[in-house]
Scaffold this motif. Structure first.
Motif, PDB file in Angstrom:
ATOM      1  N   ILE A 191      48.609  36.801  42.506  1.00  0.00           N
ATOM      2  CA  ILE A 191      47.161  36.690  42.048  1.00  0.00           C
ATOM      3  C   ILE A 191      46.300  36.706  42.704  1.00  0.00           C
ATOM      4  N   ALA A 192      45.135  37.604  43.393  1.00  0.00           N
ATOM      5  CA  ALA A 192      43.905  37.854  43.892  1.00  0.00           C
ATOM      6  C   ALA A 192      42.778  37.856  42.950  1.00  0.00           C
ATOM      7  N   VAL A 193      41.545  36.469  43.405  1.00  0.00           N
ATOM      8  CA  VAL A 193      40.416  36.807  42.903  1.00  0.00           C
ATOM      9  C   VAL A 193      39.614  37.617  43.790  1.00  0.00           C
ATOM     10  N   TYR A 194      38.852  38.327  43.491  1.00  0.00           N
ATOM     11  CA  TYR A 194      38.340  39.094  44.280  1.00  0.00           C
ATOM     12  C   TYR A 194      36.358  38.968  44.363  1.00  0.00           C
ATOM     13  N   PRO A 195      36.264  38.080  44.343  1.00  0.00           N
ATOM     14  CA  PRO A 195      34.981  36.955  44.466  1.00  0.00           C
ATOM     15  C   PRO A 195      33.461  38.426  44.703  1.00  0.00           C
ATOM     16  N   GLY A 196      32.435  38.164  43.756  1.00  0.00           N
ATOM     17  CA  GLY A 196      31.630  38.819  45.114  1.00  0.00           C
ATOM     18  C   GLY A 196      30.564  38.723  43.857  1.00  0.00           C
ATOM     19  N   SER A 197      29.327  39.264  43.816  1.00  0.00           N
ATOM     20  CA  SER A 197      27.925  39.621  43.403  1.00  0.00           C
ATOM     21  C   SER A 197      27.967  40.931  42.863  1.00  0.00           C
ATOM     22  N   PHE A 198      28.513  41.978  43.073  1.00  0.00           N
ATOM     23  CA  PHE A 198      28.809  42.930  42.794  1.00  0.00           C
ATOM     24  C   PHE A 198      27.086  43.261  42.088  1.00  0.00           C
ATOM     25  N   ASP A 199      25.653  43.311  43.091  1.00  0.00           N
ATOM     26  CA  ASP A 199      24.897  43.884  42.331  1.00  0.00           C
ATOM     27  C   ASP A 199      24.273  44.933  43.021  1.00  0.00           C
ATOM     28  N   PRO A 200      24.845  46.211  42.899  1.00  0.00           N
ATOM     29  CA  PRO A 200      25.718  46.138  41.261  1.00  0.00           C
ATOM     30  C   PRO A 200      26.972  46.894  42.752  1.00  0.00           C
ATOM     31  N   VAL A 201      28.325  47.366  41.472  1.00  0.00           N
ATOM     32  CA  VAL A 201      28.564  47.591  42.340  1.00  0.00           C
ATOM     33  C   VAL A 201      28.962  48.910  42.285  1.00  0.00           C
ATOM     34  N   THR A 202      29.485  48.916  43.871  1.00  0.00           N
ATOM     35  CA  THR A 202      29.911  50.316  44.573  1.00  0.00           C
ATOM     36  C   THR A 202      30.949  51.136  45.091  1.00  0.00           C
ATOM     37  N   PHE A 203      30.983  52.113  45.125  1.00  0.00           N
ATOM     38  CA  PHE A 203      32.521  52.986  45.218  1.00  0.00           C
ATOM     39  C   PHE A 203      33.442  51.560  47.139  1.00  0.00           C
ATOM     40  N   GLY A 204      32.302  51.240  47.578  1.00  0.00           N
ATOM     41  CA  GLY A 204      33.404  50.580  48.174  1.00  0.00           C
ATOM     42  C   GLY A 204      33.483  49.161  47.867  1.00  0.00           C
ATOM     43  N   HIS A 205      33.390  48.695  46.830  1.00  0.00           N
ATOM     44  CA  HIS A 205      34.150  47.270  45.989  1.00  0.00           C
ATOM     45  C   HIS A 205      35.164  47.972  45.788  1.00  0.00           C
ATOM     46  N   LEU A 206      35.250  49.583  44.770  1.00  0.00           N
ATOM     47  CA  LEU A 206      36.316  49.718  44.300  1.00  0.00           C
ATOM     48  C   LEU A 206      37.505  50.182  45.494  1.00  0.00           C
ATOM     49  N   ASP A 207      36.983  50.874  46.127  1.00  0.00           N
ATOM     50  CA  ASP A 207      38.146  51.016  47.344  1.00  0.00           C
ATOM     51  C   ASP A 207      38.574  49.757  47.959  1.00  0.00           C
ATOM     52  N   ILE A 208      38.267  48.366  47.866  1.00  0.00           N
ATOM     53  CA  ILE A 208      38.981  47.544  48.722  1.00  0.00           C
ATOM     54  C   ILE A 208      39.735  47.217  47.434  1.00  0.00           C
ATOM     55  N   LEU A 209      39.136  47.150  46.184  1.00  0.00           N
ATOM     56  CA  LEU A 209      39.963  46.951  45.356  1.00  0.00           C
ATOM     57  C   LEU A 209      41.186  47.943  44.879  1.00  0.00           C
ATOM     58  N   GLN A 210      40.887  48.668  45.160  1.00  0.00           N
ATOM     59  CA  GLN A 210      42.237  49.675  44.640  1.00  0.00           C
ATOM     60  C   GLN A 210      43.403  49.361  45.717  1.00  0.00           C
ATOM     61  N   ARG A 211      42.826  48.953  46.905  1.00  0.00           N
ATOM     62  CA  ARG A 211      43.910  49.146  48.278  1.00  0.00           C
ATOM     63  C   ARG A 211      44.397  47.629  48.050  1.00  0.00           C
ATOM     64  N   GLY A 212      43.817  46.424  47.597  1.00  0.00           N
ATOM     65  CA  GLY A 212      44.120  45.487  47.150  1.00  0.00           C
ATOM     66  C   GLY A 212      45.190  45.173  46.106  1.00  0.00           C
ATOM     67  N   LEU A 213      44.882  46.510  45.108  1.00  0.00           N
ATOM     68  CA  LEU A 213      46.399  46.372  44.312  1.00  0.00           C
ATOM     69  C   LEU A 213      47.676  47.024  44.775  1.00  0.00           C
ATOM     70  N   SER A 214      47.543  48.330  46.125  1.00  0.00           N
ATOM     71  CA  SER A 214      49.177  48.030  46.561  1.00  0.00           C
ATOM     72  C   SER A 214      49.261  46.556  47.241  1.00  0.00           C
TER      73      SER A 214
END
Length: 160
Positions: free
Chosen positions: A5-28
């Motif tokens: 289990i990983a925690v992906y912290p940030g302000s995400f103000d706002p969330v971008t496709f860059g954030h979602l790219d890291i997330l998607q790749r982190g799921l691998s």
């Protein structure tokens, strides 16, 4: 083997496709990722914590192994509370690394059990930051290819 289990912290103000790219790749790499929206009282965010959590929930609704949450206080305390021991962070440039290295070092000092995993952003998003997205939107620039649709609509509303 226990779940990773990983925690992906940030302000995400706002969330971008860059954030979602890291997330998607982190799921691998990780079995489950908790996106933790930081409620930082020292910053003046464009969107409330609730709005940011909502944007992330919409953007990740199709991902069963992702949870969206918010926190304040020390990240290491939050990570421990969630029974995780890994912090996932995205890096765009050397300047990100210097800052993230300092954060990682203090977190390691506060809780030696917690590891930080750095993931380089895809080249396609290496220029992208929430600050740049807000600035582009503020001056009427198109952010269609940079953020999810609900975020684009909200930015357009804020800067009408």
């Amino acid at each position: 083997m226990s779940n990773r289990i990983a925690v992906y912290p940030g302000s995400f103000d706002p969330v971008t496709f860059g954030h979602l790219d890291i997330l998607q790749r982190g799921l691998s790499v990780f079995d489950h990722i908790i996106i933790a929206v930081l409620n930082n009282s020292r910053k003046d965010p464009l969107f409330s914590v609730e709005e940011r959590v909502d944007f992330l929930r919409q953007a990740t609704a199709h991902l069963e192994s992702v949870t969206v949450d918010s926190f304040d206080g020390l990240l290491v305390d939050y990570v421990q509370k969630k029974k995780a021991n890994i912090v996932l962070r995205g890096l765009r440039a050397i300047s990100d690394f210097e800052y993230e290295l300092q954060i990682s070092a203090i977190n390691k000092h506060l809780n030696p059990e917690i590891e930080t995993c750095f993931m380089m952003t895809s080249n396609h998003y290496s220029f992208l930051s929430s600050s740049m997205v807000k600035e582009a939107a503020m001056y009427g620039g198109s952010v269609h290819e940079l953020v999810p649709e609900p975020v684009e609509k909200a930015l357009n509303q804020k800067f009408k």
